[in-house]
Design a protein around this motif. Sequence first.
Motif, PDB file in Angstrom:
ATOM      1  N   PHE A 259     -20.745 -42.946  -2.085  1.00  0.00           N
ATOM      2  CA  PHE A 259     -21.114 -42.599  -3.452  1.00  0.00           C
ATOM      3  C   PHE A 259     -20.557 -43.633  -4.407  1.00  0.00           C
ATOM      4  O   PHE A 259     -19.618 -44.362  -4.079  1.00  0.00           O
ATOM      5  N   SER A 260     -21.139 -43.703  -5.565  1.00  0.00           N
ATOM      6  CA  SER A 260     -20.760 -44.690  -6.573  1.00  0.00           C
ATOM      7  C   SER A 260     -19.398 -44.370  -7.174  1.00  0.00           C
ATOM      8  O   SER A 260     -19.019 -43.205  -7.321  1.00  0.00           O
ATOM      9  N   GLN A 261     -18.699 -45.412  -7.550  1.00  0.00           N
ATOM     10  CA  GLN A 261     -17.438 -45.258  -8.273  1.00  0.00           C
ATOM     11  C   GLN A 261     -17.741 -44.720  -9.677  1.00  0.00           C
ATOM     12  O   GLN A 261     -18.702 -45.146 -10.317  1.00  0.00           O
ATOM     13  N   GLY A 262     -16.896 -43.816 -10.139  1.00  0.00           N
ATOM     14  CA  GLY A 262     -17.074 -43.301 -11.493  1.00  0.00           C
ATOM     15  C   GLY A 262     -17.051 -44.410 -12.530  1.00  0.00           C
ATOM     16  O   GLY A 262     -17.808 -44.377 -13.505  1.00  0.00           O
ATOM     17  N   MET A 263     -16.197 -45.396 -12.306  1.00  0.00           N
ATOM     18  CA  MET A 263     -16.125 -46.501 -13.268  1.00  0.00           C
ATOM     19  C   MET A 263     -17.376 -47.374 -13.227  1.00  0.00           C
ATOM     20  O   MET A 263     -17.671 -48.074 -14.194  1.00  0.00           O
ATOM     21  N   HIS A 264     -18.135 -47.321 -12.145  1.00  0.00           N
ATOM     22  CA  HIS A 264     -19.412 -48.035 -12.088  1.00  0.00           C
ATOM     23  C   HIS A 264     -20.379 -47.423 -13.108  1.00  0.00           C
ATOM     24  O   HIS A 264     -20.987 -48.130 -13.909  1.00  0.00           O
TER      25      HIS A 264
ATOM     26  N   ARG B  40     -14.606 -50.043 -30.963  1.00  0.00           N
ATOM     27  CA  ARG B  40     -13.214 -49.741 -31.329  1.00  0.00           C
ATOM     28  C   ARG B  40     -12.612 -48.693 -30.404  1.00  0.00           C
ATOM     29  O   ARG B  40     -11.408 -48.638 -30.218  1.00  0.00           O
ATOM     30  N   ARG B  41     -13.463 -47.852 -29.802  1.00  0.00           N
ATOM     31  CA  ARG B  41     -12.985 -46.832 -28.862  1.00  0.00           C
ATOM     32  C   ARG B  41     -14.145 -46.463 -27.953  1.00  0.00           C
ATOM     33  O   ARG B  41     -15.297 -46.424 -28.385  1.00  0.00           O
ATOM     34  N   PHE B  42     -13.808 -46.237 -26.667  1.00  0.00           N
ATOM     35  CA  PHE B  42     -14.813 -45.824 -25.690  1.00  0.00           C
ATOM     36  C   PHE B  42     -14.127 -44.897 -24.711  1.00  0.00           C
ATOM     37  O   PHE B  42     -13.094 -45.250 -24.134  1.00  0.00           O
ATOM     38  N   GLY B  43     -14.656 -43.694 -24.549  1.00  0.00           N
ATOM     39  CA  GLY B  43     -14.059 -42.737 -23.622  1.00  0.00           C
ATOM     40  C   GLY B  43     -15.132 -41.988 -22.866  1.00  0.00           C
ATOM     41  O   GLY B  43     -16.217 -41.753 -23.393  1.00  0.00           O
ATOM     42  N   VAL B  44     -14.826 -41.644 -21.610  1.00  0.00           N
ATOM     43  CA  VAL B  44     -15.794 -40.927 -20.789  1.00  0.00           C
ATOM     44  C   VAL B  44     -15.122 -39.798 -20.034  1.00  0.00           C
ATOM     45  O   VAL B  44     -13.895 -39.774 -19.861  1.00  0.00           O
ATOM     46  N   ARG B  45     -15.958 -38.879 -19.562  1.00  0.00           N
ATOM     47  CA  ARG B  45     -15.519 -37.794 -18.685  1.00  0.00           C
ATOM     48  C   ARG B  45     -16.453 -37.784 -17.483  1.00  0.00           C
ATOM     49  O   ARG B  45     -17.676 -37.687 -17.635  1.00  0.00           O
ATOM     50  N   PHE B  46     -15.873 -37.937 -16.300  1.00  0.00           N
ATOM     51  CA  PHE B  46     -16.657 -37.930 -15.066  1.00  0.00           C
ATOM     52  C   PHE B  46     -17.048 -36.493 -14.744  1.00  0.00           C
ATOM     53  O   PHE B  46     -16.206 -35.615 -14.712  1.00  0.00           O
ATOM     54  N   ARG B  47     -18.342 -36.279 -14.460  1.00  0.00           N
ATOM     55  CA  ARG B  47     -18.807 -34.908 -14.286  1.00  0.00           C
ATOM     56  C   ARG B  47     -19.488 -34.647 -12.952  1.00  0.00           C
ATOM     57  O   ARG B  47     -19.356 -33.570 -12.404  1.00  0.00           O
ATOM     58  N   GLU B  48     -20.259 -35.597 -12.444  1.00  0.00           N
ATOM     59  CA  GLU B  48     -21.018 -35.356 -11.218  1.00  0.00           C
ATOM     60  C   GLU B  48     -21.118 -36.659 -10.419  1.00  0.00           C
ATOM     61  O   GLU B  48     -21.265 -37.727 -11.003  1.00  0.00           O
ATOM     62  N   GLN B  49     -21.023 -36.552  -9.100  1.00  0.00           N
ATOM     63  CA  GLN B  49     -21.110 -37.750  -8.268  1.00  0.00           C
ATOM     64  C   GLN B  49     -22.499 -38.360  -8.318  1.00  0.00           C
ATOM     65  O   GLN B  49     -23.495 -37.672  -8.549  1.00  0.00           O
ATOM     66  N   VAL B  50     -22.524 -39.668  -8.058  1.00  0.00           N
ATOM     67  CA  VAL B  50     -23.766 -40.434  -8.044  1.00  0.00           C
ATOM     68  C   VAL B  50     -23.927 -41.028  -6.651  1.00  0.00           C
ATOM     69  O   VAL B  50     -22.998 -41.618  -6.102  1.00  0.00           O
TER      70      VAL B  50
ATOM     71  N   THR C 113     -31.853 -35.828 -11.326  1.00  0.00           N
ATOM     72  CA  THR C 113     -31.871 -34.388 -11.055  1.00  0.00           C
ATOM     73  C   THR C 113     -31.673 -33.570 -12.324  1.00  0.00           C
ATOM     74  O   THR C 113     -31.831 -32.350 -12.308  1.00  0.00           O
ATOM     75  N   GLY C 114     -31.257 -34.237 -13.403  1.00  0.00           N
ATOM     76  CA  GLY C 114     -30.909 -33.548 -14.634  1.00  0.00           C
ATOM     77  C   GLY C 114     -29.414 -33.336 -14.765  1.00  0.00           C
ATOM     78  O   GLY C 114     -28.923 -32.969 -15.827  1.00  0.00           O
ATOM     79  N   GLY C 115     -28.669 -33.558 -13.682  1.00  0.00           N
ATOM     80  CA  GLY C 115     -27.213 -33.435 -13.718  1.00  0.00           C
ATOM     81  C   GLY C 115     -26.578 -34.570 -14.498  1.00  0.00           C
ATOM     82  O   GLY C 115     -27.028 -35.716 -14.420  1.00  0.00           O
ATOM     83  N   VAL C 116     -25.542 -34.248 -15.248  1.00  0.00           N
ATOM     84  CA  VAL C 116     -24.844 -35.256 -16.042  1.00  0.00           C
ATOM     85  C   VAL C 116     -23.765 -35.900 -15.176  1.00  0.00           C
ATOM     86  O   VAL C 116     -22.854 -35.224 -14.696  1.00  0.00           O
ATOM     87  N   ALA C 117     -23.895 -37.195 -14.959  1.00  0.00           N
ATOM     88  CA  ALA C 117     -22.900 -37.941 -14.191  1.00  0.00           C
ATOM     89  C   ALA C 117     -21.666 -38.219 -15.043  1.00  0.00           C
ATOM     90  O   ALA C 117     -20.538 -38.052 -14.589  1.00  0.00           O
ATOM     91  N   ILE C 118     -21.895 -38.640 -16.276  1.00  0.00           N
ATOM     92  CA  ILE C 118     -20.798 -38.974 -17.198  1.00  0.00           C
ATOM     93  C   ILE C 118     -21.231 -38.601 -18.612  1.00  0.00           C
ATOM     94  O   ILE C 118     -22.372 -38.836 -19.007  1.00  0.00           O
TER      95      ILE C 118
END
Length: 141
Positions: free
Chosen positions: A56-61, A80-90, A124-129
Amino acid sequence: MSAPTADLEVGTPAEPRTFGPLTRQMFVRYSGASGDLNPMHYDDTMARAAGNPSVFSQGMHQSALLATFATDWLGAENVRRFGVRFREQVWPDDVLTCTGEVTGIQPTDEGRVVTVALTCTRQTGGVAISGSADFLIPTLQ
């Protein structure tokens, strides 16, 4: 190749961008480039032994793809700012669609701080990030 920013207001969407289908080769290349050498991203035998259907893909990918989308929209020089939340595998063969929308604008002495909500969704409609970012859009001289 950032878009014009003069007409930005709360609710302004970005033009969606699609990445993929993602390949195992992309995961391997990202592993090498990032130094993330966890075999779950490139060794099917190990990934399956750990209970996954495949590598599976790296979340940071995905985060990098979302950042590319956002900076192409509003300019890498303006972040100036960038933030993410990992939610579903890719997984291999997934197609990701990145979207964004302006959620806030704050005037400053230097211009406007534009806050955006960002989403990277699988086919699939699932949110990866999901994430958000702030961009300083300078005042035009």
